[in-house]
Design a protein around this motif. Sequence first.
Motif, short mmCIF file in Angstrom:
data_model
loop_
_atom_site.label_atom_id
_atom_site.label_comp_id
_atom_site.label_asym_id
_atom_site.label_seq_id
_atom_site.Cartn_x
_atom_site.Cartn_y
_atom_site.Cartn_z
N GLY A 44 -2.96 -1.02 1.72
CA GLY A 44 -3.69 -0.43 0.61
C GLY A 44 -3.71 -1.35 -0.59
O GLY A 44 -3.19 -2.47 -0.56
N GLU A 100 -0.72 12.71 1.27
CA GLU A 100 -1.81 12.46 2.21
C GLU A 100 -1.29 12.59 3.65
O GLU A 100 -0.09 12.51 3.91
N GLY A 122 -4.68 9.81 -2.69
CA GLY A 122 -5.79 10.12 -1.79
C GLY A 122 -5.94 11.61 -1.56
O GLY A 122 -5.28 12.44 -2.20
N TRP A 136 -7.79 3.61 6.65
CA TRP A 136 -8.88 4.02 5.77
C TRP A 136 -10.21 3.33 6.10
O TRP A 136 -11.25 3.76 5.64
N SER A 188 -11.44 2.90 -0.25
CA SER A 188 -10.18 3.49 -0.71
C SER A 188 -9.45 2.60 -1.70
O SER A 188 -8.79 3.11 -2.63
N ASP A 201 -11.43 0.53 5.04
CA ASP A 201 -12.04 -0.07 3.85
C ASP A 201 -12.42 -1.52 4.16
O ASP A 201 -11.57 -2.33 4.53
#
Length: 535
Positions: free
Chosen positions: A160, A320, A396, A193, A434, A195
Amino acid sequence: MAKSARTFNTSCIAMNPSFLLHLISVSPFSTPKKTSRNRQQPSLPLIFFLSLWSLSALLGICSLAFYTISHSPITCSLLPSSSPLLFASLSSVFHDSTLPLPPQGPPPNPNISAAERDFWSQPDAEGYRPCLGFSLDYRRSSAKISKERRRFLVAVVSGGLNQQRNQIVDAVVIARILEAALVVPVLQVNRIWGDESEFSDIFDLEHFKKTLQSDVRVVSSLPSTHLVPKQSVENQMPFHVSPLWIRARFLHQLNEDGFLILKALDSRLSKNLTPDLQKLRCKVAFHALRFASRVQQVGNQIARRMWIEGPYIAVHLRIEKDVWVRTGCVTGLGDAYDTIIANERRSNPDFLTDRLNITKPARRLAGLCPLSALEVARFVKALGAPSNARVYIAGGEPFGGRRALQALVDEFPNVATKETLARDGELEPYVNRSSILAAIDYIVSLSSDVFVPSHGGNMGRAMQGHRAYVGHRKYIRPNKRAMIPLLEDGSVPEEELSRIVRKVHKYSMGQPELRSRKVDRDVLAYPVPECMCKQ
């Protein structure tokens, strides 16, 4: 800084007004005073020469001051901490969009309780300010390293947003250790995610290059002369390696091939480096990694919508679905939700990241589980937050949706998220991004008066260090081991719970804490003393 011919104690030069007035007074544009007839008048050429010399000196001083300030990453505070509105107005003048909004402190209400006043008050910074003065040896070697054109480091970073930030920071430091140019880091698509954002989608690439131009040369891509076979990717680095290990392992390969590709950099570089390399870490994290202008703009707009109505709390609520899967904890939402998490964990056993042989109750008592919305509400209330406090929730999509947040909303009705604060279409371009959504949370959280993480992790550590770097804004890390037994015991009166919670967290509310007190602390979470000093 490497280009400076001399070392200055600070990057701020305070000019004496009387000295400037004196220079102006002898300029050819000033009105001459009346003189006595008996006094000998200086010749016109002499007046012209003195005036020219004075103006040249003034321009030189101004140029030197501007150069030093504009080329230094040091943040200088010339205003008293008691004038936040003046600071905010000057921030807008200088157009520094990366500065957080100033803390507002307790509301101007004489009837608020002592506990509430203490909750909103900011900790004592003890005179610590950012100071990134690199050594003479570091600046001397920069002349060569910043112009490197033969050897290149490519870093593939994952995870992330904050995990990516940590790896980018270490990639810059490794490039410096190997005296190689750094290719703009490649962001690996996250398998959770999905992304697909690139570096320039999240961060200001040109600012990144410019800020580091005296430390490491940053290029957009490998030269076309460098052919990259698939097997050249290195992803087997052990944890916490030293600069000596990195040079011994990679320097020969780098000289032979002209490039090096490193993958899986998370926690690979030692946390204990030389002072110069620790300062470089801070320079990258707190100065070079500025968010892309559009991302920063949206984050600033949402932060202002929270800030304009008074002080607020930012809570990083880690509830999450992937967090429950990875921690191996129960959700507190009932058997149906826990069954979903258990099935997901069985399908992906590698997601469980910590202490496989410990029971769920023991895991919770050991402080390895995130606090639920109810536990966060009771914790913040026990610290003195009033029920009308405004709470910004970063994170999230919560597993369980509205139900997962209900206990917090019941206690603190003024709850907001980036989704509830955004205007029509503001977040639409980032629905499947994200990392960019996390960047907006980061910006809003940095401007809050109080920040509380419900669980450890990269976001919590990043906020801890960054809030310290911009003035030791209040950061409250819950002592879960001490609190969980109290929160589970329904017989403890609220007054007694509040007394114990405030006592336990008395010395962990954002005061400067030295990194050197414990081995292997991350300088990005504890920037004192390497990156901050008393001035």
